[in-house]
Design a protein around this motif. Sequence first.
Motif: not given
Length: 323
Positions: A213-219
């Motif tokens: 469920n990971f969505e914060d790929f900008d990090k």
Amino acid sequence: MIKTFEKHKVIAIVGLEKNTGKTETFNFLLKNLNKRYTLGITSIGIDGEEKDQVTFTKKPNIFVEKNIIFATTEKYFKMKNFSAEILYVSDRRTSTGRIIIARARERGKIILAGPTTIDWLNEINNKLFNFGAKKILIDGALSRISSSSISDAVVLATGAAVSLDVEKIASKTIDLIYKINLPKYKLYNLNNINLEKGIYLKDLKLLGESTLNFEDFDKLKEVKEIIIIGALTDSFVKKLIDKNIILDIIVKDFSKIFAKSSTLKLFKKLGGNIFVLNKPNLCLITVNPTSPYGYQINEEVLIEKISKEIDIPVVNIRKVDSI
């Protein structure tokens, strides 16, 4: 072939799927390695039953010879048909009782049922060594490929139970071979770090709970490497590729990788790397050409296709007298 096993102390036998000949492979190694070494044997599931619990077809039995040291649970220890010297009884219990380690005093049939967790299996392995075992064979149950993460060597059983299409069996087997042979991470010793499931930076800062469920790929855009405790999914790697995020991914072992080898190869082609903390040595592949329902595949074609991908023996053990 015997030289293949000389340097390995813990050997896990795993099946690509159920009924691929894992127990026959286990018996083959048991018979041949017992001629040279004092063996300890156990299982992370249950093995040696008379009938398969899914197909209800007859399964091969496991026979121990005199002086083999075995670990099984109370229920199945009481069912054995030979005398044995009890060496250890665990405090913890499985659903079929405590783990009993014993030395066989004569030949006989046994159902193996071992520890239910990797840490516990590791503990039992150490006891088997302390009681004199020089090599340990672990019979892994269906979907318990993770037992290979604490072994020096892995023997993989594949065959007609996977599919009656030789191309599909070869493709699925080669996919797993690629993951087993991923390189071991060597820059830092991360094996002793006790982390909960999640995605971590090198400094062990938690970035996310799961690749599912990971969505914060900008990090991740400025990150060079991440540590994943838990599953590495195909969709996670594909999103990295789509967003042109190229980095090093470190996972515990190949059993945690649920991405397709084709996706991993594309990620690597773009500059990324996948490393594992525990890398077993795949040293033998066995092929069972007969499905549980009696259908046959062309084993020669399957062996040829797999052999093109890896430089280790690929054999039908029914046609091999000894190792």
